[in-house]
Design an enzyme around this catalytic site. Sequence first.
Site, PDB file in Angstrom:
ATOM      1  N   MET A 144      38.465 -22.444  25.369  1.00 28.67           N
ATOM      2  CA  MET A 144      37.822 -21.883  26.552  1.00 28.67           C
ATOM      3  C   MET A 144      38.014 -22.788  27.765  1.00 28.67           C
ATOM      4  SD  MET A 144      36.403 -19.547  27.942  1.00 28.67           S
ATOM      5  CE  MET A 144      35.551 -18.334  27.010  1.00 28.67           C
ATOM      6  N   PHE A 189       9.242 -49.884  17.080  1.00 31.31           N
ATOM      7  CA  PHE A 189      10.477 -49.507  16.395  1.00 31.31           C
ATOM      8  C   PHE A 189      10.517 -47.987  16.181  1.00 31.31           C
ATOM      9  CE2 PHE A 189      12.772 -48.722  12.342  1.00 31.31           C
ATOM     10  CZ  PHE A 189      14.041 -49.024  12.822  1.00 31.31           C
ATOM     11  N   GLN A 190      11.602 -47.391  16.566  1.00 34.89           N
ATOM     12  CA  GLN A 190      11.808 -45.939  16.456  1.00 34.89           C
ATOM     13  C   GLN A 190      10.741 -45.118  17.169  1.00 34.89           C
ATOM     14  OE1 GLN A 190      12.789 -44.932  12.316  1.00 34.89           O
ATOM     15  NE2 GLN A 190      14.928 -45.327  12.832  1.00 34.89           N
ATOM     16  N   LYS A 194       2.065 -41.355  12.516  1.00 38.14           N
ATOM     17  CA  LYS A 194       2.090 -41.626  11.082  1.00 38.14           C
ATOM     18  C   LYS A 194       0.689 -41.839  10.511  1.00 38.14           C
ATOM     19  CE  LYS A 194       4.467 -44.253   7.529  1.00 38.14           C
ATOM     20  NZ  LYS A 194       5.470 -45.276   7.236  1.00 38.14           N
ATOM     21  N   GLU A 219      19.974 -33.887  12.268  1.00 33.02           N
ATOM     22  CA  GLU A 219      18.792 -33.108  12.640  1.00 33.02           C
ATOM     23  C   GLU A 219      19.107 -31.976  13.613  1.00 33.02           C
ATOM     24  OE1 GLU A 219      18.980 -36.360  12.541  1.00 33.02           O
ATOM     25  OE2 GLU A 219      17.273 -37.195  11.429  1.00 33.02           O
TER      26      GLU A 219
HETATM   27  C1  LIG Z   1      27.989 -29.092  22.920  1.00 36.58           C
HETATM   28  C2  LIG Z   1      28.962 -28.552  23.893  1.00 36.58           C
HETATM   29  N1  LIG Z   1      29.847 -29.385  24.489  1.00 36.58           N
HETATM   30  C3  LIG Z   1      30.742 -28.888  25.374  1.00 36.58           C
HETATM   31  C4  LIG Z   1      30.764 -27.556  25.694  1.00 36.58           C
HETATM   32  C5  LIG Z   1      31.774 -27.013  26.697  1.00 36.58           C
HETATM   33  N2  LIG Z   1      32.682 -26.080  26.032  1.00 36.58           N
HETATM   34  C6  LIG Z   1      32.506 -24.749  26.105  1.00 36.58           C
HETATM   35  S1  LIG Z   1      33.596 -23.908  25.203  1.00 36.58           S
HETATM   36  C7  LIG Z   1      34.363 -25.306  24.712  1.00 36.58           C
HETATM   37  C8  LIG Z   1      35.547 -25.253  23.791  1.00 36.58           C
HETATM   38  C9  LIG Z   1      35.187 -24.746  22.449  1.00 36.58           C
HETATM   39  O1  LIG Z   1      36.260 -24.969  21.596  1.00 36.58           O
HETATM   40  P1  LIG Z   1      36.371 -24.217  20.224  1.00 36.58           P
HETATM   41  O2  LIG Z   1      35.123 -24.339  19.467  1.00 36.58           O
HETATM   42  O3  LIG Z   1      37.608 -24.661  19.545  1.00 36.58           O
HETATM   43  O4  LIG Z   1      36.467 -22.702  20.666  1.00 36.58           O
HETATM   44  P2  LIG Z   1      37.675 -21.958  21.392  1.00 36.58           P
HETATM   45  O5  LIG Z   1      37.296 -21.838  22.827  1.00 36.58           O
HETATM   46  O6  LIG Z   1      38.907 -22.769  21.200  1.00 36.58           O
HETATM   47  O7  LIG Z   1      37.723 -20.650  20.714  1.00 36.58           O
HETATM   48  C10 LIG Z   1      33.768 -26.430  25.273  1.00 36.58           C
HETATM   49  C11 LIG Z   1      34.216 -27.830  25.078  1.00 36.58           C
HETATM   50  C12 LIG Z   1      29.794 -26.735  25.059  1.00 36.58           C
HETATM   51  N3  LIG Z   1      29.692 -25.440  25.321  1.00 36.58           N
HETATM   52  N4  LIG Z   1      28.927 -27.249  24.160  1.00 36.58           N
END
Ligand SMILES: Cc1ncc(C[n+]2csc(CCOP(=O)(O)OP(=O)(O)O)c2C)c(N)n1
Lengths: 566, 163
Positions: free
Chosen positions: A479, A112-113, A162, A50
């Site tokens: 990042m 439930f749910q 519901k 979702e």
């Molecule tokens: C849902 C979520 N969890 C954690 C983060 C923290 N976070 C920001 S950038 C990143 C790394 C992203 O990795 P990737 O998609 O491989 O992109 P890259 O930076 O390697 O280009 C993380 C873990 C986030 N922004 N969103």
Amino acid sequence: MVEMSGAKALIQALEREGVTAVFGMPGGANLPIYDELYSSNIRHILVRHEQSAAHMADGYARIKRKAGVCFATSGPGATNLVTGIATAYMDSSPIVAVTGQVPRAMIGKDAFQECDIVGICASITKYCFQPMHTAEVPEVVKKAFYIAESGRPGPVLIDVPKDVQQESADMVFPEIVKIRGYSPHIEPDVTQVAKVIDLLLTAERPIIMAGGGVHISGAFAELQALAEMLMIPVVTTFKGKGVFPENHPLSLGPIGMHGHAEANKLVTEADVLLAVGSRFSDRSVGRFDEFGRDMKIVHIDIDPAEIGKNKQVDVGIVGDVKVSLKIMLKMLTNRVIRKGEGEWENNQWLKHVREVKEYYRSMIKDHAREVTAMKAIKKLRELLPADAIVTTEVGQCQMWTSLHFDVISPGTFFSSTGLGTMGFGFPASIGAKVARPDVPVVDIAGDGSFNMTENSLAVSVLENIPVIVFLLNNYSLGMVAQWQRLFYNRRMIGVDLKGMPDFVKVAEAYGAQGIRAESMDELEKAIRTALRSDVTTVIDIPIDPEENVFPFMPPGKGLKDTIIAA
Amino acid sequence: MTWRIISALVENKPGVLFRVSNMFRARGFNIESLSVGPTEEQNLSRITITINSDEHTTEQLVKQLKKIIDVVDVIKLPLDNSVYRELALMKLKAEEPTTRLEIMNLVNVFRGKVVDISKRSMMVEITGTPDKIDAFKALVEHYGIIQLARTGVCALPRGVVYE
Ligand SMILES: Cc1ncc(C[n+]2csc(CCOP(=O)(O)OP(=O)(O)O)c2C)c(N)n1
Ligand SMILES: [Mg+2]
């Protein structure tokens, strides 16, 4: 008045709103709604999670500039929507989320749910409805769309018990609704607009900072006309990226944490800043106390609560960006002769702007490798038509896109800029493709992010909604790894993705097309193949895990502290 | 930092108080008191909020309140041109007859009422501005306050202000 069930009324009300597609997943508590969907012309796009349904509705909304709709059942279905709703909220995107709820008599009994989704969503929605009387349903739907799409747009939740779906009542479908506590300010105060004009005409170093509000109100032409009439350089926020053609001589591109160096520098040198539809987020302006200390700031925004929230301003205008700019242009035509190209030579500020831009553009360095993120993104730009839609995941991939992908046709770019939700881009690109099936849609992705919602490949293949996943694969949470390299003394933890899984095989497993591109030649071929393909293509582009994104304004610092390169 | 009163007219329906208080929490506004009750219109409630804050924060709070869809109107009440009152119930230790007399005298001076008496305690009702209630409380504290309940401020502007 016609007698029908709550579920039927809901579907009919959606049809009346012009909804042609919904993204969702059924379950016990929304089965009556699905049963009505069965006999409706509305297309149902079955998601595999979702969260992705909400992102798809969001991506649809950002391109269509009308509310996108997603469905989920009660409990876990509803909570799975939460990240998607919060993402839409932070980026002021209109979605209408319809959740099933346990029957009225069971509410509050830990059935439930059952889950209090209205309570959970209170601070991430513009409004939540929970119709407790069946006859309310048509009016609730009408109000939900009105609230979601008008003023500063945002997500609205409709949580339908519901038994309200099942029960029959006499229904009246209102043509218009009024909500006494809600009346968006559309028309600006013209005396304030006149003040702004005076400021702009006497400014020596004016600059425009264009934000997401320009996209939302579709004020692209007005913004460009204003900038060109007064020859004012334009920076954007990241949310506003692409609201002004980035190949335009007056364009300086995005400011902020990973903004263009010239944009970050010049925006601090201006004497008058015209902020349009932007909320002065910390990611864009850095430190609130430091930003704009020595300049006059004008702020146009539709949300009165944004004026002065993060930054005290000299003139605040509450109004729709497009309407406000239109009025400004009209008032200006009586007062100025359009400035022309000659301005570039005669005007000290523009000369300076051009020099600074050229200087920083010449400073951009790239890695020695054959395929780097920058080269790959520039190649993509070269091969994509101007009206292609581009979105991103979150991380370095997103920031490289911000820096190196020039948006040419305004309004064709969007990203999860406010919440920064990994996994947003791919489902959102599917939503965007549903909104604009006639143009290519590309998600510039990172491996970590794509991994989060890659199961939407099933949706894209089976529902025949082909998009391109442009995967900048650094086999890491790049990042975060960059921050560990720069601020945590290379103590690398929790960032290595070890090249798992093989995304070409993943794509193939879902019946999509997977292509690995290890040279610029292969990349060019892959992009061309993807553009011709009528099935979703994942282009897996291995890049150096050590590559950092520069320029970089370190967290907690101001724009002037932008680090240009390592 | 100044003490201020904000008055909001809101839809009288479930969940509205939650939305309002949730906004305060989410945006980090510190509220001093809050009171809610019905108004002259059947489907509207009035929420009266007191805060101690600067002009800018107050402005932001008012805007964020207005942004809530169930909030119909918000005004800042001018302190010098509004009537504002709070009601407090205090249960005081009063075992000696002399203590009782002393307390009753004080209650009279403050135009309050003794509303309950038991063998070892008295409950008094004081109405007035929060300052007045604070002052009374300071005077009786040494007898021992067993329980205290305050309503929060309820206020209206003087004269006919709105059409
Ligand atoms: C849902 C979520 N969890 C954690 C983060 C923290 N976070 C920001 S950038 C990143 C790394 C992203 O990795 P990737 O998609 O491989 O992109 P890259 O930076 O390697 O280009 C993380 C873990 C986030 N922004 N969103
Ligand atoms: Mg990565």
